[in-house]
Design an enzyme around this catalytic site. Structure first.
Site, PDB file in Angstrom:
ATOM      1  N   ASN A   1       0.776  -1.387  -0.129  1.00 19.79           N
ATOM      2  CA  ASN A   1      -0.278   0.357  -0.410  1.00 19.79           C
ATOM      3  C   ASN A   1       0.840   1.022   0.235  1.00 19.79           C
ATOM      4  O   ASN A   1       1.968   1.590   0.327  1.00 19.79           O
ATOM      5  CB  ASN A   1      -1.206   0.336   1.046  1.00 19.79           C
ATOM      6  CG  ASN A   1      -1.933  -0.486   0.725  1.00 19.79           C
ATOM      7  OD1 ASN A   1      -2.432  -1.438   0.201  1.00 19.79           O
ATOM      8  ND2 ASN A   1      -2.101  -1.628   1.958  1.00 19.79           N
TER       9      ASN A   1
ATOM     10  N   GLN B   1      -2.330   3.477   2.891  1.00  9.83           N
ATOM     11  CA  GLN B   1      -1.325   2.889   3.904  1.00  9.83           C
ATOM     12  C   GLN B   1      -0.794   3.147   5.435  1.00  9.83           C
ATOM     13  O   GLN B   1      -1.783   4.538   5.546  1.00  9.83           O
ATOM     14  CB  GLN B   1      -0.140   3.548   2.813  1.00  9.83           C
ATOM     15  CG  GLN B   1       1.350   2.521   3.899  1.00  9.83           C
ATOM     16  CD  GLN B   1       2.428   3.708   3.314  1.00  9.83           C
ATOM     17  OE1 GLN B   1       2.968   4.389   2.242  1.00  9.83           O
ATOM     18  NE2 GLN B   1       3.227   3.427   3.686  1.00  9.83           N
TER      19      GLN B   1
ATOM     20  N   HIS C   1       6.701  -1.698   3.198  1.00  9.50           N
ATOM     21  CA  HIS C   1       6.834  -3.016   3.709  1.00  9.50           C
ATOM     22  C   HIS C   1       5.808  -3.814   2.244  1.00  9.50           C
ATOM     23  O   HIS C   1       4.775  -3.263   2.056  1.00  9.50           O
ATOM     24  CB  HIS C   1       5.968  -3.559   4.791  1.00  9.50           C
ATOM     25  CG  HIS C   1       4.579  -2.407   4.942  1.00  9.50           C
ATOM     26  ND1 HIS C   1       4.774  -1.306   5.006  1.00  9.50           N
ATOM     27  CD2 HIS C   1       3.859  -3.024   5.246  1.00  9.50           C
ATOM     28  CE1 HIS C   1       3.301  -1.078   5.894  1.00  9.50           C
ATOM     29  NE2 HIS C   1       2.810  -1.859   5.342  1.00  9.50           N
TER      30      HIS C   1
HETATM   31  P1  AMP Z   1      -0.407  -0.631   5.536  1.00  9.65           P
HETATM   32  O1  AMP Z   1      -1.902  -0.649   5.566  1.00  9.65           O
HETATM   33  O2  AMP Z   1       0.163  -1.562   4.359  1.00  9.65           O
HETATM   34  O3  AMP Z   1       0.647   0.101   6.335  1.00  9.65           O
HETATM   35  O4  AMP Z   1      -0.687  -2.136   6.379  1.00  9.65           O
HETATM   36  C1  AMP Z   1       0.324  -1.726   7.617  1.00  9.65           C
HETATM   37  C2  AMP Z   1       0.126  -3.385   8.814  1.00  9.65           C
HETATM   38  O5  AMP Z   1       1.052  -3.344   9.881  1.00  9.65           O
HETATM   39  C3  AMP Z   1      -1.456  -3.955   9.102  1.00  9.65           C
HETATM   40  O6  AMP Z   1      -2.165  -4.962   8.444  1.00  9.65           O
HETATM   41  C4  AMP Z   1      -1.183  -4.503  10.287  1.00  9.65           C
HETATM   42  O7  AMP Z   1      -1.604  -4.970  10.965  1.00  9.65           O
HETATM   43  C5  AMP Z   1       0.236  -4.484  10.759  1.00  9.65           C
HETATM   44  N1  AMP Z   1       1.706  -4.628  11.904  1.00  9.65           N
HETATM   45  C6  AMP Z   1       0.782  -2.203  13.075  1.00  9.65           C
HETATM   46  N2  AMP Z   1       1.246  -2.925  13.443  1.00  9.65           N
HETATM   47  C7  AMP Z   1       2.310  -4.183  13.704  1.00  9.65           C
HETATM   48  C8  AMP Z   1       2.863  -4.857  15.018  1.00  9.65           C
HETATM   49  N3  AMP Z   1       3.396  -4.376  16.266  1.00  9.65           N
HETATM   50  N4  AMP Z   1       3.602  -5.644  14.276  1.00  9.65           N
HETATM   51  C9  AMP Z   1       2.735  -6.207  13.388  1.00  9.65           C
HETATM   52  N5  AMP Z   1       1.839  -5.746  12.529  1.00  9.65           N
HETATM   53  C10 AMP Z   1       1.737  -4.678  12.830  1.00  9.65           C
END
Ligand code: AMP
Length: 128
Positions: free
Chosen positions: A97, A104, A110
């Protein structure tokens, strides 16, 4: 909350803190270029995040400013993670994203790796 995909890089973001070992993660893979760990809120039976070790806000930032060696090393790590998770034969999806419209949430680039079941259409139809 969605974040802007462009800088500046916020060193206090949650993935920067995971990289520094300040908060835990369920690690599945690590090499010189990347760290991979289970998403805290999985959207599929296998949902792993792969992050570069260099500070980039988003894919746009990573593509524009990371070295060719870093980009190759990172995407090589994404492929290694998927292979080591046993996803090559059944198949998998990768997703990044970028910015507000893609929702995002974390301002450190990521790639999501999804697998473990049939993943359906690329986007929900109709969009919510
Ligand atoms: P995005 O929307 O692509 O930025 O995705 C961020 C992702 O990070 C989401 O799927 C969250 O569930 C994940 N996330 C947020 N905090 C953590 C964490 N501490 N450990 C693992 N995943 C996380």
């Amino acid at each position: 909350m969605p974040v802007p995909g462009l800088g500046p890089y916020d060193d206090a973001n949650i993935f920067a803190r995971i990289l520094r070992g300040e908060i835990p993660c369920r690690k599945v893979y690590e090499d010189e270029h990347a760290l991979a760990f289970h998403d805290i809120n999985p959207q599929a039976p296998i949902h792993v995040l792969v992050i570069p070790k260099t500070p980039h806000v988003s894919f746009a930032d990573f593509a524009a400013t990371a070295s060719a060696e870093t980009v190759a090393g990172f995407f090589g790590a994404v492929a290694t993670v998927a292979r080591e998770l046993g996803l090559e034969q059944p198949g998998y999806r990768i997703l990044a994203n970028m910015g507000h419209d893609a929702h995002q949430e974390v301002p450190h680039f990521h790639v999501h790796v999804f697998g473990g079941r049939k993943l359906g259409p690329m986007l929900p139809n109709p969009l919510p």
